[in-house]
Scaffold this motif. Sequence first.
Motif, PDB file in Angstrom:
ATOM      1  N   ARG A 179      -4.442  16.698  57.239  1.00 31.50           N
ATOM      2  CA  ARG A 179      -4.751  15.274  57.275  1.00 31.50           C
ATOM      3  C   ARG A 179      -3.984  14.500  56.201  1.00 31.50           C
ATOM      4  O   ARG A 179      -3.420  13.433  56.457  1.00 31.50           O
ATOM      5  CB  ARG A 179      -6.262  15.097  57.095  1.00 31.50           C
ATOM      6  N   LYS A 195     -10.980  17.527  62.813  1.00 28.30           N
ATOM      7  CA  LYS A 195     -10.474  17.779  61.460  1.00 28.30           C
ATOM      8  C   LYS A 195     -11.429  18.729  60.754  1.00 28.30           C
ATOM      9  O   LYS A 195     -12.625  18.454  60.668  1.00 28.30           O
ATOM     10  CB  LYS A 195     -10.360  16.461  60.682  1.00 28.30           C
ATOM     11  N   ILE A 201      -5.741  20.604  60.596  1.00 27.90           N
ATOM     12  CA  ILE A 201      -5.753  20.126  61.980  1.00 27.90           C
ATOM     13  C   ILE A 201      -4.898  21.084  62.800  1.00 27.90           C
ATOM     14  O   ILE A 201      -3.751  21.370  62.442  1.00 27.90           O
ATOM     15  CB  ILE A 201      -5.192  18.696  62.083  1.00 27.90           C
TER      16      ILE A 201
END
Length: 218
Positions: A179, A195, A201
């Motif tokens: 992220r 997430k 991710i």
Amino acid sequence: MDDSITIEMSYARVMLGDWQRLKTAVHAQMRRYKVSPQGNHASSGNPMPLHFHAKPYSSFDPISGISIPRPRIGATVLGNGRHGTEYQFSIYHGEERVGGVGFEGWDDVVEIEGHPAQCFFFDLWHVHVINNLLRYRLVLGVTDGDFTFLQGLAQGFVLSYAGHIDNDGPLRYVALTGREALGESGVLIPDNVVKQASGAIVLASIDIPAHADRGHMP
């Protein structure tokens, strides 16, 4: 005329000539790949998202004609001191190699449907790697948003391994990003993207059953 002024004018003419040659070369490349010279990575190339299919030793997107062969690999030592793998992927448009990307990764043993499996992680968690991947939007003439394009390209990476037919046990390939790194690269993350607490991710993954002749997207 003062000598210093003469020198500066001569230098300016040289720089202008270099710039005009560069501009001509760039526009030639853009015409070659049918790319429109507009901002925000806009192009008149492939209007569809990348969607790769598994081939025996590569992945292939039939709409755009982009293919990604299985990479060259080598042993490396990761930043945390752990042994890892260096991947060097080439990207082809038709028969022509348009570039390549390199990144590191590691492997671990995970559980798939109650059985141990070797899992290989592609580390796309660094800003310089993300930016390197994004520059191929322009080269390939892809009109996806940044995050969708990264997902498509990551799918191409993992699917290049989906043609395994000689693995004794199940395998998994996972392309990971983060992220924070996406944010630093200016990539907007869609709200529906999962997430993890660590910020990780998953861009793409592929499970390959033992002795399979092709994998499947989970």
